[in-house]
Design a protein around this motif. Structure first.
Motif, short mmCIF file in Angstrom:
data_model
loop_
_atom_site.label_atom_id
_atom_site.label_comp_id
_atom_site.label_asym_id
_atom_site.label_seq_id
_atom_site.Cartn_x
_atom_site.Cartn_y
_atom_site.Cartn_z
N TRP B 65 96.43 -2.48 73.44
CA TRP B 65 97.26 -1.28 73.28
C TRP B 65 96.92 -0.69 71.92
CZ3 TRP B 65 99.71 2.77 74.59
CH2 TRP B 65 100.82 3.28 73.91
N TYR B 73 99.65 7.84 69.21
CA TYR B 73 99.82 7.12 70.49
C TYR B 73 100.15 8.07 71.64
CZ TYR B 73 99.75 2.44 68.44
OH TYR B 73 99.37 1.27 67.84
N GLU B 74 100.55 9.29 71.32
CA GLU B 74 101.10 10.15 72.37
C GLU B 74 100.41 11.51 72.44
OE1 GLU B 74 105.58 8.92 73.00
OE2 GLU B 74 105.29 9.62 70.94
N HIS B 78 94.95 7.47 76.57
CA HIS B 78 95.67 6.38 77.25
C HIS B 78 95.16 5.08 76.65
CE1 HIS B 78 97.98 4.70 80.58
NE2 HIS B 78 96.97 3.92 80.88
N TYR B 80 95.71 1.91 76.76
CA TYR B 80 96.01 0.62 77.38
C TYR B 80 94.82 0.11 78.19
CZ TYR B 80 97.77 -2.78 80.69
OH TYR B 80 97.92 -3.91 81.46
N LYS B 102 100.70 5.84 61.33
CA LYS B 102 101.85 5.92 60.45
C LYS B 102 102.64 4.61 60.49
CE LYS B 102 106.13 8.49 59.67
NZ LYS B 102 106.80 7.23 59.31
#
Lengths: 235, 182
Positions: B65, B73-74, B78, B80, B102
């Motif tokens: 991850w 992360y967003e 993706h 994962y 961060k």
């Protein structure tokens, strides 16, 4: 942006220790040093967005390529909640299990029992807006596993769940009520707290099942919850 | 106030390959959620998982991850993946190198990926982080700073070829990997 809120501490006895001597495979695989506790950052507080677009659902394990599996058809349903009682919507649940005779569709499984060619034993479902899930399967059989003298695993279904934070990741097993093998099973009994063990056993539920078609079992999952109070410095 | 208690974990066991999708180890795979992703540096991550006897854990599975090359992360990447271990106990991922993430407060975390290991004989998964040798931010990373200096190396991957990094994971014994919990 404020810091991620910490997770609730693990309730004593509610999780199995990595060093669980009754389960032989743990002897050489459990770390001997304690893990280092860190305050959650974005890394631990966020999780991959797993959707049906990339990870298609298949919620009926009882039929394989159009053919019905042998055994007792069951429906399993329930909810995924966090420790604060909040539903976890859109949660991906992976499911795997043995067939009705206790065989896995896997080359390493050499148990001398007939393998059901119409049961592959893999499923994947997502919870709805209310955290509810449901799937159809066949009640799995017990099987021997050589851990100790005449060792047999109780009937169980394996699950893998992803929450909204990677720290919520859960892989577990669900057992069936009244199974006489449960008191003898070192994997189940690695959980010290009796209440936590009981919560790994599903309940017969005539509202989950379907009349003249399948028995139903209810099983709720609880993922780690966030702490409402600020976390103390873990150092 | 907590009302419920989290469900107990149980071992993933030896037959998790029923839910195995080997292609998930390649985060940049055709047809996957990152198809066509063009940012950042493409890298290969690998490592061997061994037990207290130094024997390879050939039936283990590793989950990855990570953030995107900008440390987010967003933002669409993706991050994962899942890799089984091969006959030598090695996992193999193809991904992009993450950027600095961060941290808490005003801190910046060095580029890292989370690795979670699941296996027969592990009643619950264990998680660690993989950092990249030579990153200046490693010196000030708040998580690495919590790890005793003598064990810090168990979290730092070394380059084996351009774009290829390796980090072995020792579950038990000499040079045991540092595992993290939140």
């Amino acid at each position: 942006m404020s810091d991620p809120v910490g997770y609730l501490p693990v309730a004593p006895g509610s999780q199995p220790p990595l060093d669980s001597p009754g389960y032989g495979s743990t002897h050489k695989r459990h770390p001997k040093q304690a893990p280092i506790r860190i305050a959650p950052t974005l890394t631990e507080s966020l999780a991959p967005k797993l959707t049906e677009r990339d990870y298609p659902a298949f919620a009926d394990l009882s039929v394989h390529e159009g053919h019905q599996a042998q055994g007792e058809r069951i429906i399993v349903g329930g909810r995924v909640l966090d420790e604060n009682g909040r539903p976890v919507p859109h949660c991906m649940i992976e499911i795997w299990q043995a067939c009705s005779t206790g065989r896995y569709h896997h080359p390493l499984d050499t148990h001398d029992a007939p393998m059901d060619p119409n049961f592959k034993g893999e499923g994947r479902v997502f919870t709805d807006e209310n955290g509810a899930y449901r799937f159809v399967s066949i009640k799995p059989g017990a099987y021997p596993w050589r851990n100790h003298r005449n060792a047999w695993r109780p009937n169980h279904i394996h699950y893998s769940l992803f929450g909204t934070g990677f720290a919520q990741r859960l892989v577990t097993q669900m057992y069936f009520p009244g199974d006489p093998l449960l008191p003898l099973d070192p994997v189940f009994n690695a959980v010290a707290d009796a209440g936590a063990r009981d919560r790994l056993i599903c309940g017969l539920d005539m509202d989950v099942g379907r009349e003249e078609w399948a028995l139903g079992y209810r099983f709720d999952f609880v993922l780690r919850g966030r702490d409402a109070t600020p976390m103390e410095n873990p150092q | 106030m907590s009302k419920l208690v989290a469900t107990a974990a149980q071992t993933i066991g030896p037959y998790w390959a029923l839910i195995e999708h080997p292609e998930w180890a390649d985060l940049l795979r055709a047809g996957g959620p990152n198809e066509g992703y063009a940012k950042g540096e493409r890298i290969a991550l690998s490592g061997q998982i061994t037990d207290g006897d130094g024997a390879p854990c050939v039936d283990a599975v590793v989950e990855l991850w990570q953030a995107d090359p900008e440390g987010d992360y967003e933002a669409g990447f993706h991050g994962y993946g899942r890799s089984r271990c091969d006959a030598e106990g090695r996992f193999h991922f193809t991904t992009v190198k993450p950027g600095p993430v961060k941290g808490r407060g005003n801190a910046t975390q060095a580029p890292h990926v989370t690795l979670s290991i699941f296996a027969r004989g592990l009643m619950n998964h264990v998680s660690t982080r993989l950092y990249f040798a030579g990153e200046p931010l490693n010196e000030t990373d708040p998580v690495l700073a919590q790890v005793p200096a003598a064990r810090r190396g168990t979290l730092v991957a070394r380059p084996t070829a351009p774009g290829a990094w390796t980090l072995d994971i020792r579950l038990q014994g000499d040079n045991e990997t540092v595992f993290l919990e939140v």
